[in-house]
Scaffold this active site. Sequence first.
Site, mmCIF file in Angstrom:
data_model
loop_
_atom_site.group_PDB
_atom_site.id
_atom_site.type_symbol
_atom_site.label_atom_id
_atom_site.label_comp_id
_atom_site.label_asym_id
_atom_site.label_seq_id
_atom_site.Cartn_x
_atom_site.Cartn_y
_atom_site.Cartn_z
ATOM 1 N N ASP A 183 -11.999 15.281 0.206
ATOM 2 C CA ASP A 183 -12.962 14.647 1.121
ATOM 3 C C ASP A 183 -12.545 14.961 2.545
ATOM 4 O OD1 ASP A 183 -11.759 11.494 2.082
ATOM 5 O OD2 ASP A 183 -10.614 13.102 1.185
ATOM 6 N N ASP B 227 -6.700 4.572 1.039
ATOM 7 C CA ASP B 227 -6.618 3.179 1.513
ATOM 8 C C ASP B 227 -5.657 3.066 2.693
ATOM 9 O OD1 ASP B 227 -6.997 1.639 -1.777
ATOM 10 O OD2 ASP B 227 -8.466 2.353 -0.319
ATOM 11 N N PHE C 98 -9.287 14.113 -4.567
ATOM 12 C CA PHE C 98 -10.701 14.335 -4.249
ATOM 13 C C PHE C 98 -10.801 14.915 -2.837
ATOM 14 C CE2 PHE C 98 -10.698 11.972 -7.895
ATOM 15 C CZ PHE C 98 -10.100 10.745 -7.707
HETATM 16 N N1 LIG Z 1 -10.182 11.321 -1.479
HETATM 17 C C1 LIG Z 1 -10.822 10.142 -1.462
HETATM 18 N N2 LIG Z 1 -11.986 10.082 -0.797
HETATM 19 C C2 LIG Z 1 -12.609 8.878 -0.786
HETATM 20 C C3 LIG Z 1 -12.126 7.731 -1.417
HETATM 21 C C4 LIG Z 1 -13.063 6.712 -1.171
HETATM 22 C C5 LIG Z 1 -12.994 5.277 -1.575
HETATM 23 N N3 LIG Z 1 -12.381 5.077 -2.858
HETATM 24 C C6 LIG Z 1 -12.019 3.702 -3.142
HETATM 25 C C7 LIG Z 1 -11.783 3.522 -4.576
HETATM 26 C C8 LIG Z 1 -10.479 3.407 -4.840
HETATM 27 C C9 LIG Z 1 -9.698 3.586 -3.622
HETATM 28 O O1 LIG Z 1 -8.621 2.667 -3.589
HETATM 29 C C10 LIG Z 1 -10.679 3.354 -2.505
HETATM 30 O O2 LIG Z 1 -10.644 1.997 -2.149
HETATM 31 C C11 LIG Z 1 -14.082 7.268 -0.408
HETATM 32 N N4 LIG Z 1 -13.771 8.560 -0.209
HETATM 33 C C12 LIG Z 1 -14.458 9.573 0.578
HETATM 34 O O3 LIG Z 1 -14.007 9.408 1.915
HETATM 35 C C13 LIG Z 1 -15.107 9.616 2.802
HETATM 36 C C14 LIG Z 1 -15.455 8.275 3.385
HETATM 37 O O4 LIG Z 1 -14.464 7.989 4.368
HETATM 38 P P1 LIG Z 1 -14.827 6.831 5.426
HETATM 39 O O5 LIG Z 1 -16.068 7.301 6.171
HETATM 40 O O6 LIG Z 1 -13.615 6.745 6.312
HETATM 41 O O7 LIG Z 1 -15.075 5.575 4.627
HETATM 42 C C15 LIG Z 1 -16.259 10.135 1.957
HETATM 43 O O8 LIG Z 1 -16.132 11.526 1.792
HETATM 44 C C16 LIG Z 1 -15.970 9.447 0.631
HETATM 45 O O9 LIG Z 1 -16.541 10.135 -0.464
HETATM 46 C C17 LIG Z 1 -10.899 7.833 -2.125
HETATM 47 O O10 LIG Z 1 -10.380 6.868 -2.725
HETATM 48 N N5 LIG Z 1 -10.297 9.061 -2.107
#
Ligand SMILES: Nc1nc2c(c(CN[C@H]3C=C[C@H](O)[C@@H]3O)cn2[C@@H]2O[C@H](COP(=O)(O)O)[C@@H](O)[C@H]2O)c(=O)[nH]1
Length: 366
Positions: free
Chosen positions: A269, A343, A267
């Site tokens: 991000d 994570d 994803f």
């Molecule tokens: N690529 C990717 N982006 C992710 C996540 C997650 C949370 N997923 C949970 C579910 C299962 C996993 O184990 C995680 O516990 C949030 N984001 C993105 O990050 C940004 C937020 O960042 P910060 O402000 O630092 O919290 C925001 O763009 C958000 O959309 C992910 O997993 N992958």
Amino acid sequence: MSDDEADPELLALLRQHFQGKLNLNEEPETGVLEGAEYVYDNSIDVALNMRATKNAAAFIYEQMQQKEFSTASWSEHELHPKAKDESTVAFIFTMDLLNFSFWSLRPEDERFAVSYKDKTWTGYWSLVASLQRALEEDIPITDPHYWQNEEECNLESLRYVFRSCTDEEIPLLEARLACLREAGQVLYEKYSCSFTKCIEAANKSAAGLVNLLARDFDCFRDEFKFEGRRKPIRFLKRAQILVADIWACFNGEEYGEFKDIDKITMFADYRVPQILASLGCIGYSPPLQALVMRRDILESGHNYEIQLRACSIWCVELLKREIKREHPDAKVNAILIDFFLYDTMKQLEAQEKETMPHHRTRSIWY
Ligand SMILES: Nc1nc2c(c(CN[C@H]3C=C[C@H](O)[C@@H]3O)cn2[C@@H]2O[C@H](COP(=O)(O)O)[C@@H](O)[C@H]2O)c(=O)[nH]1
């Protein structure tokens, strides 16, 4: 109808198929990986380091094994919903409608934060905490009928739902309300006010569900023009993470059963590119490196941003292929690698080992 007469409906379907209007046997593709590879092949400001990527693959695999990282890890998070039912599907849909842009330009102790269950939550977790807190206060924040009721659901009530324990409010509050309004309207018009109907319409295809979201919901259509290419580059980050969250939460069963889940990519991000750069897997040209280090704003759709997001997707794809090459039976896909990297980045941030800043683009896409 006698036995030797063909069913007129079947005839019509076959006619459409042979006219190329309907491909009965084509597995849907999202086009995300194809676009990511195209940008990677045409990038001059972001490059992949193969040696570092190979080393990172070994490290990631070993860590994922050690932590027994799997879809079950999703539900182990304190704030994630535990019930395996339609209310959790509605929660995840609401969460991934709004899962964007939590970063702040303020110092860590002044950034938007939510106080819930005797803890202070920031970033993505501030979103999840706000939604859980609203439900406990009997605010139907995951109900599409509520999203469309302008009396009940408006800037005022949403400001309350996302109330901060610092002076900074949640970024893009108006945009978040607009996402809820649009999603409520589309669900009302096409899917009987329930995201479970979208899941049913996708017929257990993850790619099909991502494409349905990008087709029917403007706020999920995360795609951009890149240089001279005719077709836009599709990232579809929130559509993909929505499908991935459903799959992980339900452990690949019931609402989470998808026959092509491995078509979902990383994803794109702002966190995972940060850890890929910190691991040395991706590197930036001097002007881009300087921009990121200065924490300058990078506007949405900028060529640098598209290269950074696309090369991160391609890098995770190569990490996955490297892990599978070394461990053919490994149960890994881009989702689990991505979840693990996110994570891990958050753990490094908590230990203040954040080696490199993340890029700062303000948009509803991630
Ligand atoms: N690529 C990717 N982006 C992710 C996540 C997650 C949370 N997923 C949970 C579910 C299962 C996993 O184990 C995680 O516990 C949030 N984001 C993105 O990050 C940004 C937020 O960042 P910060 O402000 O630092 O919290 C925001 O763009 C958000 O959309 C992910 O997993 N992958």
